[in-house]
Motif scaffolding. Structure first.
Motif, PDB file in Angstrom:
ATOM      1  N   ASP A   1      24.106 -26.416  -9.312  1.00 24.68           N
ATOM      2  CA  ASP A   1      24.796 -26.501  -8.021  1.00 24.68           C
ATOM      3  C   ASP A   1      25.073 -27.956  -7.660  1.00 24.68           C
ATOM      4  O   ASP A   1      24.286 -28.851  -7.976  1.00 24.68           O
ATOM      5  N   ARG A   2      26.193 -28.161  -6.983  1.00 30.35           N
ATOM      6  CA  ARG A   2      26.550 -29.503  -6.520  1.00 30.35           C
ATOM      7  C   ARG A   2      26.248 -29.630  -5.030  1.00 30.35           C
ATOM      8  O   ARG A   2      26.451 -28.689  -4.266  1.00 30.35           O
TER       9      ARG A   2
ATOM     10  N   LEU B   1      15.241 -38.073  -5.940  1.00 30.44           N
ATOM     11  CA  LEU B   1      15.434 -36.831  -6.682  1.00 30.44           C
ATOM     12  C   LEU B   1      15.945 -37.095  -8.093  1.00 30.44           C
ATOM     13  O   LEU B   1      15.578 -36.398  -9.041  1.00 30.44           O
ATOM     14  N   GLU B   2      16.783 -38.121  -8.234  1.00 32.37           N
ATOM     15  CA  GLU B   2      17.288 -38.466  -9.565  1.00 32.37           C
ATOM     16  C   GLU B   2      16.154 -39.012 -10.431  1.00 32.37           C
ATOM     17  O   GLU B   2      16.067 -38.695 -11.619  1.00 32.37           O
ATOM     18  N   THR B   3      15.272 -39.792  -9.830  1.00 25.07           N
ATOM     19  CA  THR B   3      14.161 -40.376 -10.565  1.00 25.07           C
ATOM     20  C   THR B   3      13.206 -39.314 -11.089  1.00 25.07           C
ATOM     21  O   THR B   3      12.672 -39.436 -12.196  1.00 25.07           O
ATOM     22  N   ILE B   4      12.979 -38.258 -10.309  1.00 21.77           N
ATOM     23  CA  ILE B   4      12.039 -37.219 -10.740  1.00 21.77           C
ATOM     24  C   ILE B   4      12.710 -36.130 -11.559  1.00 21.77           C
ATOM     25  O   ILE B   4      12.094 -35.127 -11.904  1.00 21.77           O
ATOM     26  N   GLY B   5      13.977 -36.331 -11.898  1.00 16.32           N
ATOM     27  CA  GLY B   5      14.629 -35.467 -12.868  1.00 16.32           C
ATOM     28  C   GLY B   5      15.155 -34.147 -12.350  1.00 16.32           C
ATOM     29  O   GLY B   5      15.314 -33.208 -13.141  1.00 16.32           O
TER      30      GLY B   5
ATOM     31  N   LEU C   1      17.974 -34.134 -10.163  1.00 15.08           N
ATOM     32  CA  LEU C   1      19.331 -34.375  -9.669  1.00 15.08           C
ATOM     33  C   LEU C   1      19.972 -35.461 -10.520  1.00 15.08           C
ATOM     34  O   LEU C   1      19.314 -36.401 -10.955  1.00 15.08           O
ATOM     35  N   VAL C   2      21.265 -35.315 -10.765  1.00 17.10           N
ATOM     36  CA  VAL C   2      22.021 -36.367 -11.425  1.00 17.10           C
ATOM     37  C   VAL C   2      23.217 -36.698 -10.550  1.00 17.10           C
ATOM     38  O   VAL C   2      23.884 -35.796 -10.032  1.00 17.10           O
TER      39      VAL C   2
ATOM     40  N   VAL D   1      19.869 -30.497 -11.409  1.00 21.47           N
ATOM     41  CA  VAL D   1      19.660 -30.281 -12.842  1.00 21.47           C
ATOM     42  C   VAL D   1      18.190 -29.969 -13.107  1.00 21.47           C
ATOM     43  O   VAL D   1      17.345 -30.082 -12.222  1.00 21.47           O
ATOM     44  N   ARG D   2      17.921 -29.592 -14.348  1.00 19.18           N
ATOM     45  CA  ARG D   2      16.534 -29.435 -14.798  1.00 19.18           C
ATOM     46  C   ARG D   2      16.332 -30.399 -15.952  1.00 19.18           C
ATOM     47  O   ARG D   2      16.729 -30.133 -17.078  1.00 19.18           O
TER      48      ARG D   2
END
Length: 243
Positions: A34-35, A60-64, A66-67, A81-82
């Motif tokens: 989802d975006r 969130l990007e750091t913990i993987g 979200l990109v 993302v996962r």
């Protein structure tokens, strides 16, 4: 009766944004793929500044989970993302470097994880995973293979077997624990007196491990992988290495 007042817990704005996004993930309203709405739309809806929103998204990007892609078009913006492997590996490596865990802690964790994954993979691993593992073993046996390439193939071999056991969390933890000591293992390999002989001996164990897994001899595979890990990783425990 007098009222006993307690201090109100304060949260920074970006933490409130994180909590809001987490709640939607837990509720199933946000799923992998989802975006999120564009920043200019999401910030006013949440009642926060765009800088606070960006700070939350960076966490969130750091913990993987979200990109974020900059620019315009259908691929721009933040997407759920996962991707836990790299994020958990970075986190564990930092805590290891800070002294939160000792080399002995990491050694024993590797042994527990890999004994379980090799024993479970034996007789259950998909044939395509074992074929891929075979290619990795062949790569490590290439004449003149360098330390860095060997170490990368070695790590991929162990993570692949963990994945082939069918337990995604075991695979992620195996990758993270191995990644946490990658610099030390690489340095140890670079310091051996006879690298070709060391590479041959290590890969002979990889070959034997793969054979045991293919033949469904799980208990023997578990014992051998413990011996394999203690053989190299175990020598690091008493060494005065620094990161």
């Amino acid at each position: 009766m007098s009222v006993e007042w307690q201090p109100v817990r304060q949260s920074r704005t970006h933490e409130l944004v994180l909590r809001s996004i987490e709640e939607r993930v837990f509720a199933g309203e946000l799923k992998a793929g989802d975006r999120l709405p564009p920043e200019r739309e999401l910030a006013p809806v949440l009642g926060v500044s765009r800088s606070a929103l960006r700070e939350a998204l960076r966490v969130l990007e750091t913990i993987g989970v979200l990109v974020a892609q900059s620019g315009r078009g259908p691929d721009a913006g933040a997407r759920i993302v996962r991707n836990p492997d790299d994020a958990l590996g970075r986190l564990l490596r930092l805590h290891f470097a800070l002294g939160s865990y000792s080399l002995q802690d990491v050694l024993e964790a590797r042994i527990v994880l890999e004994r379980s994954s090799f024993e479970t993979a034996a007789g259950h691993a998909p044939s395509e995973d074992l074929d891929e593992a075979e290619e990795l073993v062949r790569g490590m046996a290439e004449p003149g293979v360098g330390v860095s390439v060997f170490n990368d193939l070695d790590a991929r071999f162990h993570v692949l077997i963990a994945r082939s056991s069918g337990n995604a969390l075991t695979s992620t933890l195996t990758s993270a624990v191995r990644e946490s000591v990658r610099p030390l293992i690489l340095r140890a390999l670079e310091g051996v007196d006879d690298w070709p002989a060391t590479a041959h001996a290590l890969n002979a164990q990889h070959r034997a491990l793969l054979t045991l897994v293919r033949e469904g001899r799980g208990a023997e595979a578990a014992d051998l992988v413990e011996q394999h890990i203690r053989g190299l990783h175990g020598t690091l425990v008493d060494e005065p290495f620094g990161l």
